[in-house]
Structure formats: structure tokens, C-alpha cells
Motif scaffolding. Structure first.
Motif, PDB file in Angstrom:
ATOM      1  N   ALA A  36       0.838  -1.212   0.000  1.00 15.82           N
ATOM      2  CA  ALA A  36       0.000   0.000   0.000  1.00 15.82           C
ATOM      3  C   ALA A  36       0.869   1.258   0.000  1.00 15.82           C
ATOM      4  O   ALA A  36       0.587   2.222  -0.729  1.00 15.82           O
ATOM      5  N   HIS A  37       1.924   1.259   0.786  1.00 12.12           N
ATOM      6  CA  HIS A  37       2.828   2.405   0.850  1.00 12.12           C
ATOM      7  C   HIS A  37       3.523   2.607  -0.500  1.00 12.12           C
ATOM      8  O   HIS A  37       3.663   3.734  -0.978  1.00 12.12           O
ATOM      9  N   THR A  38       3.928   1.516  -1.134  1.00 13.64           N
ATOM     10  CA  THR A  38       4.577   1.598  -2.438  1.00 13.64           C
ATOM     11  C   THR A  38       3.623   2.176  -3.474  1.00 13.64           C
ATOM     12  O   THR A  38       4.015   3.027  -4.282  1.00 13.64           O
ATOM     13  N   TYR A  50       4.610   7.062 -12.006  1.00 16.70           N
ATOM     14  CA  TYR A  50       5.664   6.272 -12.625  1.00 16.70           C
ATOM     15  C   TYR A  50       5.770   4.895 -11.978  1.00 16.70           C
ATOM     16  O   TYR A  50       5.210   4.654 -10.917  1.00 16.70           O
ATOM     17  N   ARG A  51       6.520   4.016 -12.603  1.00 16.54           N
ATOM     18  CA  ARG A  51       6.692   2.651 -12.100  1.00 16.54           C
ATOM     19  C   ARG A  51       7.411   2.616 -10.755  1.00 16.54           C
ATOM     20  O   ARG A  51       7.049   1.872  -9.850  1.00 16.54           O
ATOM     21  N   LEU A  52       8.461   3.421 -10.610  1.00 17.94           N
ATOM     22  CA  LEU A  52       9.255   3.419  -9.384  1.00 17.94           C
ATOM     23  C   LEU A  52       8.742   4.464  -8.400  1.00 17.94           C
ATOM     24  O   LEU A  52       8.203   5.498  -8.805  1.00 17.94           O
ATOM     25  N   PRO A  53       8.934   4.214  -7.097  1.00 13.91           N
ATOM     26  CA  PRO A  53       8.533   5.223  -6.102  1.00 13.91           C
ATOM     27  C   PRO A  53       9.188   6.569  -6.387  1.00 13.91           C
ATOM     28  O   PRO A  53      10.339   6.638  -6.824  1.00 13.91           O
ATOM     29  N   GLU A  54       8.447   7.612  -6.121  1.00 16.39           N
ATOM     30  CA  GLU A  54       8.951   8.959  -6.376  1.00 16.39           C
ATOM     31  C   GLU A  54      10.233   9.216  -5.590  1.00 16.39           C
ATOM     32  O   GLU A  54      11.140   9.903  -6.071  1.00 16.39           O
ATOM     33  N   THR A  55      10.345   8.663  -4.395  1.00 11.50           N
ATOM     34  CA  THR A  55      11.558   8.841  -3.593  1.00 11.50           C
ATOM     35  C   THR A  55      12.775   8.260  -4.310  1.00 11.50           C
ATOM     36  O   THR A  55      13.846   8.871  -4.309  1.00 11.50           O
ATOM     37  N   THR A  56      12.621   7.095  -4.924  1.00 11.86           N
ATOM     38  CA  THR A  56      13.722   6.469  -5.659  1.00 11.86           C
ATOM     39  C   THR A  56      14.063   7.281  -6.902  1.00 11.86           C
ATOM     40  O   THR A  56      15.238   7.502  -7.212  1.00 11.86           O
ATOM     41  N   ARG A  57      13.039   7.734  -7.606  1.00 12.95           N
ATOM     42  CA  ARG A  57      13.269   8.535  -8.814  1.00 12.95           C
ATOM     43  C   ARG A  57      14.046   9.805  -8.484  1.00 12.95           C
ATOM     44  O   ARG A  57      14.986  10.170  -9.177  1.00 12.95           O
ATOM     45  N   ARG A  58      13.658  10.485  -7.404  1.00 11.57           N
ATOM     46  CA  ARG A  58      14.341  11.724  -7.020  1.00 11.57           C
ATOM     47  C   ARG A  58      15.774  11.469  -6.584  1.00 11.57           C
ATOM     48  O   ARG A  58      16.686  12.214  -6.933  1.00 11.57           O
ATOM     49  N   ALA A  59      15.972  10.407  -5.804  1.00  8.70           N
ATOM     50  CA  ALA A  59      17.330  10.072  -5.358  1.00  8.70           C
ATOM     51  C   ALA A  59      18.220   9.725  -6.552  1.00  8.70           C
ATOM     52  O   ALA A  59      19.377  10.160  -6.614  1.00  8.70           O
ATOM     53  N   ASP A  60      17.686   8.955  -7.504  1.00  7.50           N
ATOM     54  CA  ASP A  60      18.453   8.618  -8.708  1.00  7.50           C
ATOM     55  C   ASP A  60      18.835   9.880  -9.481  1.00  7.50           C
ATOM     56  O   ASP A  60      19.967  10.017  -9.943  1.00  7.50           O
TER      57      ASP A  60
END
Length: 137
Positions: free
Chosen positions: A106-108, A115-125
Motif C-alpha cells: 500500500a505504501h509503495t 511512474y513505475r518506481l517510487p517517487e523517492t527512488t526517482r528523485r534520489a536517482d
């Protein structure tokens, strides 16, 4: 272990309901991946969200956003393949520390509105790519 070097900045970040890690928690060959390490060291709830199934097996989830199927290590469910966008390749969610698999999924989904990936991962990348460009320019 890499955590002690980068620990000071984490102590200044605001508290969150759960931390999403670009990696695995329980869905790790040793059943204790990055998300599990981070959670145990900080005492915070953590979730592993990976881009590939690593060595685990799964049946393709339905094509609709929110569809999921068990991610398995033999007969054990170690996570879920979760579809975050209609018809797009799933991500692989596993518990890290102090969360249930249902809550992790649910959190994911809450972190993937577009987008496919969590926004946190996208921003960190994006931040890491920018820092690498600046460091090598």
C-alpha cells in the motif's frame, strides 16, 4: 557496512511513516537486505522496493495497477511482484523492518502516482546522476 559513513545526515531527516529503499528487505538470499539493515539500525519502519526479482520466482500479476503476486523463494513468500502502473513491468516489494507486506505494498502504491518506481527512488536517482555529472565535469 556502509551506514556509519552516511549516518549523520539521516539523523537530521524528518520522521516518516516508513522508509522506502531501492533494494530488498526479506527478499534477499540471506533474508536480510538493505531495507532490513536500515530498519534495524534506525528502528524505523522500512520497505524494500526492487526493480528486478533477483533469484526469486513469481507469476506475472494482472495488468491493472495494484495487482500483485507472491514473490517466492521455493515455497516461502518473501515479497510481492506489484504492478504500479497499468500494463507496466512490476516492482518487487518486500518488508524490511516493522511493516507488514500488505502495508508495504500500500505504501509503495502511494509513492507511485505516475511512474513505475517510487517517487523517492526517482528523485534520489536524479540527484545522484546530477552529482556524478558535476563531479566528472
Amino acid at each position: 557496512m556502509r551506514f556509519p559513513r552516511c549516518w549523520p545526515p539521516w539523523t537530521r531527516w524528518p520522521a516518516r511513516r516508513a522508509w522506502s529503499c531501492d533494494g530488498y528487505g526479506l527478499a534477499h538470499p540471506r533474508r536480510f537486505g538493505l531495507a532490513s539493515h536500515l530498519g534495524v539500525l534506525t528502528g524505523l519502519p522500512t520497505i524494500g522496493v526492487a526493480k528486478n526479482p533477483f533469484t526469486f520466482t513469481y507469476d506475472d500479476p494482472g495488468t491493472a495497477r495494484g495487482s500483485s503476486s507472491p514473490l517466492r523463494a521455493d515455497a516461502d513468500e518473501v515479497g510481492r511482484a506489484l504492478r504500479t502502473r497499468d500494463g507496466v513491468k512490476p516492482v518487487f516489494v518486500s518488508v524490511g523492518h516493522r511493516v507488514t507486506l500488505d502495508n508495504a505494498c500500500a505504501h509503495t502504491l502511494a509513492l507511485t502516482p505516475e511512474y513505475r518506481l517510487p517517487e523517492t527512488t526517482r528523485r534520489a536517482d536524479a540527484l545522484c546522476r546530477r552529482a556524478l555529472r558535476e563531479a566528472t565535469a
